[in-house]
Design a protein around this motif. Structure first.
Motif, PDB file in Angstrom:
ATOM      1  N   ARG A 134       0.832  -1.209   0.000  1.00 52.64           N
ATOM      2  CA  ARG A 134       0.000   0.000   0.000  1.00 52.64           C
ATOM      3  C   ARG A 134       0.862   1.253   0.000  1.00 52.64           C
ATOM      4  N   SER A 137       1.517   3.421  -3.118  1.00 54.43           N
ATOM      5  CA  SER A 137       0.547   4.370  -3.661  1.00 54.43           C
ATOM      6  C   SER A 137       0.833   5.812  -3.246  1.00 54.43           C
ATOM      7  N   LEU A 138       1.675   6.003  -2.221  1.00 53.87           N
ATOM      8  CA  LEU A 138       2.013   7.384  -1.856  1.00 53.87           C
ATOM      9  C   LEU A 138       2.784   8.050  -2.995  1.00 53.87           C
ATOM     10  N   TYR A 141       0.321   6.811  -6.830  1.00 48.99           N
ATOM     11  CA  TYR A 141      -1.045   7.357  -6.809  1.00 48.99           C
ATOM     12  C   TYR A 141      -2.097   6.358  -7.261  1.00 48.99           C
ATOM     13  N   LYS A 230     -10.915  11.746  -4.453  1.00 46.33           N
ATOM     14  CA  LYS A 230     -11.118  11.923  -3.008  1.00 46.33           C
ATOM     15  C   LYS A 230     -12.522  12.455  -2.735  1.00 46.33           C
ATOM     16  N   SER A 281      -8.478   2.420   0.838  1.00 47.23           N
ATOM     17  CA  SER A 281      -7.509   2.862   1.848  1.00 47.23           C
ATOM     18  C   SER A 281      -6.545   3.903   1.277  1.00 47.23           C
ATOM     19  N   PHE A 282      -6.672   4.203  -0.001  1.00 51.54           N
ATOM     20  CA  PHE A 282      -5.967   5.318  -0.625  1.00 51.54           C
ATOM     21  C   PHE A 282      -6.714   5.703  -1.889  1.00 51.54           C
ATOM     22  N   PRO A 283      -6.959   6.977  -2.208  1.00 52.18           N
ATOM     23  CA  PRO A 283      -6.699   8.119  -1.342  1.00 52.18           C
ATOM     24  C   PRO A 283      -7.786   8.234  -0.273  1.00 52.18           C
ATOM     25  N   GLN A 312      -1.643   8.024   7.356  1.00 51.45           N
ATOM     26  CA  GLN A 312      -2.506   8.973   6.629  1.00 51.45           C
ATOM     27  C   GLN A 312      -3.471   9.679   7.574  1.00 51.45           C
TER      28      GLN A 312
END
Ligand code: SF4
Ligand code: SF4
Length: 667
Positions: A134, A137-138, A141, A230, A281-283, A312
């Motif tokens: 995970r 993804s920072l 993206y 988001k 869980s992202f974003p 996060q």
């Protein structure tokens, strides 16, 4: 899957018991994929295997077991750009190999939906690490969806294709091994019409020629798309706030750990705290978290690994001015798999709520008993050619399973079935890290420690995955190393997917385009290359000894098919072909009278079909080949220094008529 035709033809309302991996595959099928690929890797392999197995009955579906994850994800991107919904699957560490396409995908975007299903492996039961993908993804993206049960595995996968197209991102679907390999009831949905799945690549230079100032522009574009996603996720069905009551305590969780959390609440009798279930869980939207924080003084993030969600949430808390406290890893381990018990203990500690007496008793009893249970170590299958290879290597370097002594030969391991050679009794690996590290790290060791010879091991599938440039590098840079390619012709550990070495499938049908591995190795500039049967252990061991005396890069190919595939094929031929049935049967037997219990077969080779039996006559014990387990590879027969093992042959035409030798019991 209970009925394979239901996997293909099931529609809205049908139900079946399926694996999590099959549920993901079915979700992709319902979404109308035309492309599915992977490099096999546990725990994700069945996702593509079930599609591949059924592809003849599925219109317009292309499946591929690619040579590595980098190629596989590129293929999925190409299909998406051609207007074909595509599914790419891999295990957690596979994303390291595919990180380059994963990195540019946000810049270029997708055309048709693209889903990257990742099988994560907390506790690393089948991986060389337990990395939490995970965190990628920072910077890539790629949005992440985390299903918490079998039904969500299918539903989320299906929905992921729509979200992918709407926001032009490839979507990561994260499934830990517990979900991939768990079975449960799945309610099917309808499958999208497959007739119109046709590729149509349209030029899109602004997105696809991603370099120089265009790359910078695309960077800005994906940041904008990320903000839009988001916003969408604030009200979406994927993220849910539950129990908006009076409690000042809130819990945040996602995926399978969310399911554990709900069960833990039931066991502890806790029903009044606010809960945020994150399907994405992202974003994570600041607005969503701000809403969740309302009225709370304490928030606990319940998740596996090193706190990706917690990281996060704490950042958002800072940005939104939340005045309460946020907890997480103080109560839940950063390492290993988090079990239901771990969640119960963590929540009970946080809420200072005592454990129910029955649970407390059961967990104490479990601990007490598990310490007493015998431990079982992994080992090679009975008759596996890798066992013979390790036996030969250890013999060649003068090392014994029964002696404790320092080896003056470094043995570099790699990833595959043969990894099991690192376990007792062989203990035959000095390091093991990631795919194709054995040769390159070994090359450097041989450069700097001139007192030791280095043997690097690799399987055929791992060699084709990314070993070719590693071998070329060793040749180009004048390495002095022995490289043993254990060619069993299958990617065996992940469920027997084909490799370029596979000669025949298990129905006996010859493969197209079988590669000549020896010629390939020669073409890379290796002049010392020999292909041998590892089950001829004396010859193989002598060859290793003489190769170690030669300078430069030496390659030995230990060529023998995986015994499981050989047996499966023979069984189906035996059933279908009367001529094969006539060829007779044999068994191997240890003659008590000749066996001196030197332990060569029992300890050094350590074939599990050889067992120690109680001798009823004298109360002692003796070695015995269990005929029900023995697969008649003949290796023990070759190595017995006292000719105590013999082969007994039967003629099947006349029931149990002996062709050669008599069982000792009859003598
Ligand atoms: S190798 Fe031969 S002599 Fe030694 S224990 Fe096995 S059967 Fe007996
Ligand atoms: S022949 Fe010997 S080594 Fe081979 S499977 Fe049977 S007992 Fe094991």
């Amino acid at each position: 899957m209970a009925k394979s035709n239901l996997f293909v033809n099931g529609s809205e309302g049908d139900k079946a018991i399926v694996l999590g991996n099959e549920a993901i595959a079915r979700g992709a099928l319902e979404a109308g994929i035309g492309y599915a690929s992977m490099y096999p890797g546990t725990p994700a392999s069945e996702i593509i295997a079930v599609l591949d197995k059924n592809k003849k009955c599925i219109e317009n579906l292309y499946t591929e077991f690619s040579l590595n994850e980098h190629i596989s994800l590129h293929g999925a991107i190409g299909a998406s750009w051609s207007g074909i919904r595509s599914l790419c699957a891999m295990k957690n560490v596979g994303l390291n190999v595919a990180s380059e396409p994963a990195q540019f995908l946000a810049y270029t975007g997708v055309k048709a939906g693209l889903v990257l299903a990742i099988g994560s492996d907390p506790g690393a039961p089948s991986s060389s690490n337990e990395q939490d993908d995970r965190w990628y993804s920072l910077h890539t993206y790629m949005p992440i969806m985390e299903p918490s049960n079998i039904q969500e595995a299918k539903d989320f996968t299906k929905d992921a294709f729509d979200v992918s197209e709407e926001f032009s991102f490839g979507i990561v679907l994260m499934a830990p091994s517990r979900l991939c390999h768990n079975a449960g009831v799945l309610r099917f949905g309808d499958i999208r019409d497959r007739k119109n799945i046709k590729g149509n690549f349209k030029k899109d230079p602004e997105n696809y020629l991603n370099l120089f100032s265009l790359a910078v522009k695309n960077h800005a574009k994906y940041l904008e798309r990320n903000e839009l996603l988001k916003k969408y996720l604030i009200e979406s069905k994927f993220n849910k706030i539950i129990n908006e009551g009076q409690s000042k305590i809130g819990f945040i969780s996602s995926g399978v750990i969310y399911a554990h959390l709900m069960e833990a609440f039931d066991i502890l009798g806790v029903y009044d705290h606010k809960i945020l279930k994150l399907g994405f869980s992202f974003p994570i939207s600041n607005e969503l978290i701000k809403r969740f924080f309302e009225g709370l003084e304490k928030v606990v993030v319940v998740e596996e690994a090193e706190g990706f969600l917690e990281f996060q949430i704490k950042k958002i808390a800072y940005e939104t001015g939340f005045k309460g406290n946020i907890y997480g890893k103080e109560f839940f381990s950063k390492t290993g798999e988090i079990t239901l018990d771990d969640v119960i203990f963590g929540v009970s500690r946080f809420l200072e709520k005592p454990l129910p007496a029955s649970f407390d008793f059961a967990s104490k009893k479990y601990k007490e008993l598990s310490d007493k249970l015998p431990q079982r170590s992994g080992t090679f299958c009975i008759g596996c050619p890798h066992r013979a290879t390790f036996y030969s290597i250890l013999k060649a370097v003068g090392f014994s399973n029964t002696e404790e002594k320092e080896r003056d030969v470094v043995i570099a391991g790699d990833i595959g079935c043969y990894t099991l050679g690192l376990l007792p009794p062989y203990n035959a690996m000095d390091f093991l890290t990631c795919m194709n590290a054995g040769l390159s790290i070994g090359q450097a060791i041989s450069n700097f420690d001139k007192n030791k010879k280095v043997i690097a091991l690799v399987g055929d599938s791992t060699f084709y995955h990314s070993g070719i440039p590693v071998l070329l590098n060793a040749v180009q840079n004048g390495a002095d190393i022995l490289y043993i390619i254990l060619d069993n012709s299958w990617t065996a550990m992940t469920g027997h997917q084909k490799t370029p070495s596979t000669q025949k499938d298990i129905d006996g049908k010859p493969s197209a385009n079988v590669l000549n591995l020896k010629d390939l190795v020669k073409s890379l500039g290796v002049s010392y290359v020999k292909s041998l049967d590892p089950n001829s252990v004396k010859r193989f061991s002598a060859q290793i000894k003489s190769a170690l005396k030669e300078p430069g890069v030496k390659v030995l190919i230990a060529k023998r098919e995986c015994i499981l595939q050989e047996i499966r094929r023979n069984k189906s031929l035996f059933k279908n072909d009367a001529k094969v049935a006539e060829t007779g049967e044999s068994l191997y037997e240890i003659q008590k009278s000749r066996c001196v219990k030197c332990s060569e077969c029992f300890v050094e080779l350590a074939c599990p079909a050889i067992i120690l039996k109680k001798d009823e006559d004298n109360g002692g014990d003796y070695y015995y080949i269990d005929p029900a387990s023995c697969v008649k590879c003949g290796v023990c027969y070759e190595i017995c220094p006292n000719s105590a093992i013999r082969k007994v042959e039967f003629d099947l035409k006349s029931e149990f008529k002996l062709k050669k030798g008599l069982p000792e019991a009859i003598v």
